[in-house]
Design a protein around this motif. Structure first.
Motif, PDB file in Angstrom:
ATOM      1  N   ALA A  85     -18.953  14.287  23.623  1.00 46.64           N
ATOM      2  CA  ALA A  85     -19.585  15.244  22.708  1.00 46.64           C
ATOM      3  C   ALA A  85     -20.362  14.510  21.618  1.00 46.64           C
ATOM      4  O   ALA A  85     -21.491  14.895  21.273  1.00 46.64           O
ATOM      5  CB  ALA A  85     -18.521  16.143  22.083  1.00 46.64           C
TER       6      ALA A  85
ATOM      7  N   LEU B 296     -17.717  20.982  18.100  1.00 49.51           N
ATOM      8  CA  LEU B 296     -17.903  21.612  19.411  1.00 49.51           C
ATOM      9  C   LEU B 296     -18.926  22.749  19.370  1.00 49.51           C
ATOM     10  O   LEU B 296     -19.762  22.837  20.283  1.00 49.51           O
ATOM     11  CB  LEU B 296     -16.566  22.082  19.982  1.00 49.51           C
TER      12      LEU B 296
ATOM     13  N   ARG C 252     -16.819  21.751  29.678  1.00 49.39           N
ATOM     14  CA  ARG C 252     -15.622  21.310  28.961  1.00 49.39           C
ATOM     15  C   ARG C 252     -14.421  22.159  29.374  1.00 49.39           C
ATOM     16  O   ARG C 252     -13.337  21.636  29.629  1.00 49.39           O
ATOM     17  CB  ARG C 252     -15.851  21.388  27.452  1.00 49.39           C
ATOM     18  N   HIS C 253     -14.618  23.466  29.471  1.00 47.50           N
ATOM     19  CA  HIS C 253     -13.526  24.355  29.884  1.00 47.50           C
ATOM     20  C   HIS C 253     -13.063  24.020  31.300  1.00 47.50           C
ATOM     21  O   HIS C 253     -11.862  24.049  31.583  1.00 47.50           O
ATOM     22  CB  HIS C 253     -13.966  25.812  29.790  1.00 47.50           C
TER      23      HIS C 253
ATOM     24  N   GLU D 156      -9.281  22.553  22.980  1.00 50.43           N
ATOM     25  CA  GLU D 156     -10.403  22.504  22.036  1.00 50.43           C
ATOM     26  C   GLU D 156      -9.916  22.228  20.620  1.00 50.43           C
ATOM     27  O   GLU D 156     -10.551  21.498  19.875  1.00 50.43           O
ATOM     28  CB  GLU D 156     -11.232  23.779  22.108  1.00 50.43           C
TER      29      GLU D 156
ATOM     30  N   ASP E  20     -22.202  22.837  21.671  1.00 50.70           N
ATOM     31  CA  ASP E  20     -22.362  23.959  22.593  1.00 50.70           C
ATOM     32  C   ASP E  20     -23.665  24.720  22.413  1.00 50.70           C
ATOM     33  O   ASP E  20     -23.808  25.845  22.899  1.00 50.70           O
ATOM     34  CB  ASP E  20     -21.175  24.918  22.471  1.00 50.70           C
TER      35      ASP E  20
ATOM     36  N   ALA F  30     -25.144  26.268  26.396  1.00 54.87           N
ATOM     37  CA  ALA F  30     -23.925  26.973  26.821  1.00 54.87           C
ATOM     38  C   ALA F  30     -23.210  26.282  27.983  1.00 54.87           C
ATOM     39  O   ALA F  30     -21.985  26.338  28.078  1.00 54.87           O
ATOM     40  CB  ALA F  30     -24.254  28.417  27.195  1.00 54.87           C
ATOM     41  N   TRP F  31     -23.945  25.616  28.849  1.00 56.66           N
ATOM     42  CA  TRP F  31     -23.311  24.980  30.000  1.00 56.66           C
ATOM     43  C   TRP F  31     -22.344  23.882  29.578  1.00 56.66           C
ATOM     44  O   TRP F  31     -21.418  23.564  30.319  1.00 56.66           O
ATOM     45  CB  TRP F  31     -24.351  24.452  30.976  1.00 56.66           C
ATOM     46  N   ARG F  32     -22.541  23.303  28.389  1.00 59.10           N
ATOM     47  CA  ARG F  32     -21.636  22.243  27.935  1.00 59.10           C
ATOM     48  C   ARG F  32     -20.222  22.788  27.702  1.00 59.10           C
ATOM     49  O   ARG F  32     -19.238  22.151  28.044  1.00 59.10           O
ATOM     50  CB  ARG F  32     -22.174  21.569  26.681  1.00 59.10           C
ATOM     51  N   GLN F  33     -20.139  23.977  27.126  1.00 53.98           N
ATOM     52  CA  GLN F  33     -18.844  24.595  26.901  1.00 53.98           C
ATOM     53  C   GLN F  33     -18.172  24.914  28.241  1.00 53.98           C
ATOM     54  O   GLN F  33     -16.985  24.658  28.420  1.00 53.98           O
ATOM     55  CB  GLN F  33     -18.982  25.865  26.073  1.00 53.98           C
TER      56      GLN F  33
END
Length: 173
Positions: free
Chosen positions: A137, A20, A33-34, A48, A24, A27-30
């Motif tokens: 991912a 992860l 996911r959140h 996670e 990441d 940053a937008w991927r995290q």
């Protein structure tokens, strides 16, 4: 001295822990996911950590199926791990695990995964959701690669280049 089987699990667990953070890079991927985890009613830290252990279990299952050693884990295609994450039944991912775990966090995460597997219902749905997040991912990393069929070793390379340690996430937080 640890057996090759124990070393294989440790390498798979390391892959899960760095996956992860490598994804990441953007940053937008995290954040996305959140958002997904929140929408699904899954605590972010737990979700996670379950994705991490899911990645380790999928890589381990592929390695066991192909009789790959710990040293050969680097050669496993990311596509095979992604296929195992969504193509194998949850209980199949639990087959062949070590009897004991050197890292208590791995043991706890595997126990939670096992509990989710055997409780069924909404827990099975959560594992399905987490498996699709993991597959996504892995696809991101495969698409990011310049190689036509990237392998697990490339994830380790990217993690080392980013200065990532193997100590990320905890189900108890």
């Amino acid at each position: 001295m640890a057996s090759d089987h124990d070393m294989l699990w440790r390498r798979c667990a390391h892959l899960g822990r760095v996956l992860l953070p490598v994804v990441d890079e953007e940053a937008w991927r995290q954040a996305r996911r959140h958002e997904h985890l929140g929408t699904w009613g899954i605590n972010i830290a737990e979700g996670e950590r379950l994705i991490e252990v899911f990645a380790a279990l999928a890589a381990h299952a592929v390695a066991v199926d192909t009789s790959a050693s710990a040293a050969e884990l680097d050669l496993l295609p990311l596509s095979a791990v992604a296929d195992a994450a969504t193509g194998k039944c949850d209980f199949e991912l639990l087959a062949g695990l070590p009897d004991t775990f050197a890292d208590g966090r791995d043991e706890l995460a595997v126990k939670v995964f096992r509990l989710y597997t055997y409780r069924g219902g909404q827990y099975s749905r959560r594992l399905f959701q987490l498996s699709t997040e993991l597959r996504g991912a892995l696809i991101v990393l495969a698409e990011r690669s310049r190689m036509p069929s990237p392998r697990c070793g490339q994830v380790f390379f990217w993690a080392a280049a980013a200065g990532l340690s193997s100590d990320h996430g905890d189900l108890t937080s």
